[in-house]
Design a protein around this motif. Structure first.
Motif, short mmCIF file in Angstrom:
data_model
loop_
_atom_site.label_atom_id
_atom_site.label_comp_id
_atom_site.label_asym_id
_atom_site.label_seq_id
_atom_site.Cartn_x
_atom_site.Cartn_y
_atom_site.Cartn_z
N ARG A 46 0.85 -1.19 0.00
CA ARG A 46 0.00 0.00 0.00
C ARG A 46 0.88 1.23 0.00
O ARG A 46 1.82 1.34 0.79
N ILE A 47 0.58 2.17 -0.87
CA ILE A 47 1.37 3.39 -1.01
C ILE A 47 0.42 4.58 -0.97
O ILE A 47 -0.60 4.58 -1.64
N ARG A 48 0.76 5.57 -0.16
CA ARG A 48 -0.05 6.78 -0.09
C ARG A 48 0.57 7.82 -1.02
O ARG A 48 1.72 8.22 -0.86
N THR A 107 -2.96 0.35 -3.80
CA THR A 107 -2.28 -0.93 -3.61
C THR A 107 -1.73 -1.36 -4.97
O THR A 107 -2.46 -1.40 -5.96
N MET A 108 -0.43 -1.62 -5.00
CA MET A 108 0.22 -2.01 -6.25
C MET A 108 1.37 -2.95 -5.93
O MET A 108 1.83 -3.01 -4.79
N PRO A 109 1.85 -3.68 -6.94
CA PRO A 109 3.03 -4.52 -6.71
C PRO A 109 4.24 -3.64 -6.36
O PRO A 109 4.41 -2.55 -6.92
#
Length: 80
Positions: free
Chosen positions: A45-47, A54-56
């Protein structure tokens, strides 16, 4: 053939095409970075300022590396 017209680029100050220690080091670091990126395949999860995505992890690492390379290339081009 004089030293200034040599095709090897040796003592003329020209940029040679040979494998210098700096080029070998940069190439080895690039290969290690690519291996590191593609070994980390889990989702994360990246803000991004406000939204959370949510990405690889490899996608985020690759995007960060490309952005860093572009910024470095821009800085070198501006200086030269």
């Amino acid at each position: 053939m004089s030293a200034k017209t040599s095709e090897s680029g040796g003592k003329t100050g020209g940029q040679g095409t040979g494998a210098t220690p700096a080029r070998i080091t940069v190439s080895a670091l690039a290969v290690l970075a690519v291996v590191f990126i593609f070994e980390n395949t889990g989702a994360t999860r990246i803000r991004l300022l406000v939204p959370e995505v949510t990405m690889p992890l490899w996608t985020a690492l690759l995007a960060t590396g490309v952005i860093g390379a572009l910024c470095g290339a821009y800085a070198v081009r501006r200086r030269g």
